[in-house]
Design a protein around this motif. Structure first.
Motif, PDB file in Angstrom:
ATOM      1  N   VAL A   1     -16.210   5.632  20.384  1.00 42.27           N
ATOM      2  CA  VAL A   1     -16.692   5.409  21.515  1.00 42.27           C
ATOM      3  C   VAL A   1     -15.580   4.879  22.359  1.00 42.27           C
ATOM      4  N   PHE A   2     -15.415   5.413  23.653  1.00 39.67           N
ATOM      5  CA  PHE A   2     -14.363   5.140  24.459  1.00 39.67           C
ATOM      6  C   PHE A   2     -15.090   4.535  25.767  1.00 39.67           C
ATOM      7  N   ARG A   3     -14.598   3.347  26.254  1.00 40.77           N
ATOM      8  CA  ARG A   3     -15.462   2.601  27.204  1.00 40.77           C
ATOM      9  C   ARG A   3     -14.414   2.250  28.074  1.00 40.77           C
ATOM     10  N   HIS A   4     -14.769   2.401  29.510  1.00 39.57           N
ATOM     11  CA  HIS A   4     -13.983   1.451  30.459  1.00 39.57           C
ATOM     12  C   HIS A   4     -14.868   0.294  30.832  1.00 39.57           C
ATOM     13  N   CYS A   5     -14.283  -0.918  30.264  1.00 36.96           N
ATOM     14  CA  CYS A   5     -15.132  -2.032  30.449  1.00 36.96           C
ATOM     15  C   CYS A   5     -14.737  -2.761  31.719  1.00 36.96           C
ATOM     16  N   MET A   6     -15.843  -3.131  32.661  1.00 38.42           N
ATOM     17  CA  MET A   6     -15.480  -3.860  33.839  1.00 38.42           C
ATOM     18  C   MET A   6     -15.818  -5.390  33.576  1.00 38.42           C
ATOM     19  N   ARG A   7     -15.079  -6.250  34.249  1.00 36.03           N
ATOM     20  CA  ARG A   7     -15.307  -7.708  33.960  1.00 36.03           C
ATOM     21  C   ARG A   7     -16.529  -8.272  34.693  1.00 36.03           C
ATOM     22  N   ILE A   8     -17.468  -9.009  33.714  1.00 37.30           N
ATOM     23  CA  ILE A   8     -18.549  -9.406  34.411  1.00 37.30           C
ATOM     24  C   ILE A   8     -18.605 -10.972  34.283  1.00 37.30           C
TER      25      ILE A   8
END
Length: 285
Positions: free
Chosen positions: A154-161
Motif C-alpha cells: 500500500v502506498f498512500r498520500h496521507c493528509m492531515r486531519i
C-alpha cells in the motif's frame, strides 16, 4: 584616493548582489527539508486520495490512518492502521504497534508488527507539514481473524486531519501563487489543505488551477486554486465532484445524468429516460 573609493564601491556592489542571490534562493526552494517537529497529528488517506491496492479481490474501499505522536530531532514516533473492504467478499483490518524511526532526508525504512502478530516492512516519507507518504508491505495478513491474505503493498498520500497545524503565508512570484510554511519550506508537488480548502502545488511550488488529473481521477481547481466539490460550472457545462473532489461520470446524480466526459447531459435520451435543456429528467418512454 579615487582608486581606493572605486574598490570600496565595487566591494559594496558585490555584497549587494550576493544578498539578492541568497534571498532569491531562499524564496524559490520548495524542496528544502522540513522540520520533523511540524508533523505531530493524525493523517488519513482514503480511496479519493490516490488509494492503490495490489493483489486483492475486487476494488476495495480502503482507509489508512497515520497517527504521529512525537517528533524529536530526526526521530519520529507513529502508529498506523489499514482497513479494506471489497463488498462482502474480502475485508480485513490491521493496526501496527507504535514505531519510532530515525529519519534521513525526511525518509525512513522500518520493520513493523501489528497488534495481531502480522509482520512486514515499510517506508515513511515526510512531504510537508500536512502530508505524509507511507508504504507498507507484507505477505501475511490475518483476514477476518482466521485466514491469510495475499501479498500486497500500500502506498498512500496521507493528509492531515487533526493535531497541531503549521500555519504559513501565501507568496506571489512571476504572477503565480506559492505557499510557504512557517518552517520556511514551500508546498510542492502535492495536495495541501489550507484554511479548510484543498489546493494542489506543482513541482516548482506554484498553485494550480483548472483541471488536474491525479491518481487516475480528475479534479477541478477554481480560479482561486481551491478544489471544487458538488456541482460547479466550467464554461457552459455543469460537472459534479464527490466529497473527495473526484469528478463523476457515466452515472445519475439525483435526476441529472453525467456523461462519459463528466459533463451533465441536456436535451437527450439516456436509455429510456429523457433529460431536458436544464439537464433534469422529465419523461420516460
Amino acid at each position: 584616493m579615487e582608486q581606493r573609493e572605486s574598490k570600496r564601491t565595487l566591494h559594496l556592489l558585490l555584497l549587494a548582489v550576493a544578498a539578492v542571490l541568497v534571498v532569491g534562493i531562499a524564496m524559490f526552494a520548495p524542496t528544502q527539508a522540513h522540520a520533523a517537529s511540524s508533523y505531530v497529528g493524525t493523517y488519513r488517506a482514503e480511496d479519493g486520495w490516490n488509494a492503490e491496492y495490489n493483489g486483492g479481490q475486487g476494488a476495495p474501499a480502503s482507509i489508512v490512518d497515520v497517527m504521529v505522536t512525537s517528533c524529536k530531532g530526526s526521530k519520529i514516533t507513529f502508529k498506523a492502521s489499514q482497513s479494506y473492504s471489497a463488498f462482502s467478499t474480502f475485508a480485513y483490518y490491521i493496526e501496527l504497534n507504535q514505531i519510532t524511526v530515525t529519519l534521513k532526508n525526511n525518509v525512513a525504512n522500518f520493520n513493523w508488527t501489528s497488534v495481531n502478530g502480522s509482520k512486514g516492512v515499510g517506508v515513511i516519507k515526510l512531504v510537508s507539514p500536512n502530508q505524509i507518504d507511507i508504504k507498507l508491505n507484507t505477505t501475511k495478513v490475518n483476514i477476518m481473524g482466521d485466514m491469510t491474505g495475499p501479498d500486497h503493498q500500500v502506498f498512500r498520500h496521507c493528509m492531515r486531519i487533526g493535531g497541531s497545524t503549521s500555519a504559513g503565508n501565501w507568496k506571489r512570484a512571476d504572477g503565480k501563487w506559492l505557499y510557504q510554511w512557517s518552517n520556511g519550506a514551500y508546498a510542492a508537488n502535492q495536495w495541501d489543505k489550507i484554511g479548510g480548502k484543498w489546493y494542489y502545488f506543482s513541482g516548482q511550488g506554484y498553485m494550480q488551477t483548472g483541471w488536474l488529473r491525479d491518481g487516475g481521477k480528475w479534479y477541478y481547481l477554481g480560479s482561486d486554486g481551491a478544489m471544487r466539490t458538488g456541482w460547479y460550472k466550467v464554461g457552459k457545462k455543469w460537472y459534479y465532484s464527490n466529497a473527495s473532489g473526484a469528478m463523476q461520470a457515466n452515472k445519475w446524480v439525483g435526476n441529472y445524468y453525467l456523461t462519459k466526459s463528466g459533463a451533465m447531459a441536456t436535451n437527450t435520451w439516456i436509455g429510456k429516460y429523457h433529460v431536458n435543456a436544464s439537464g433534469l429528467w422529465d419523461k420516460t418512454r
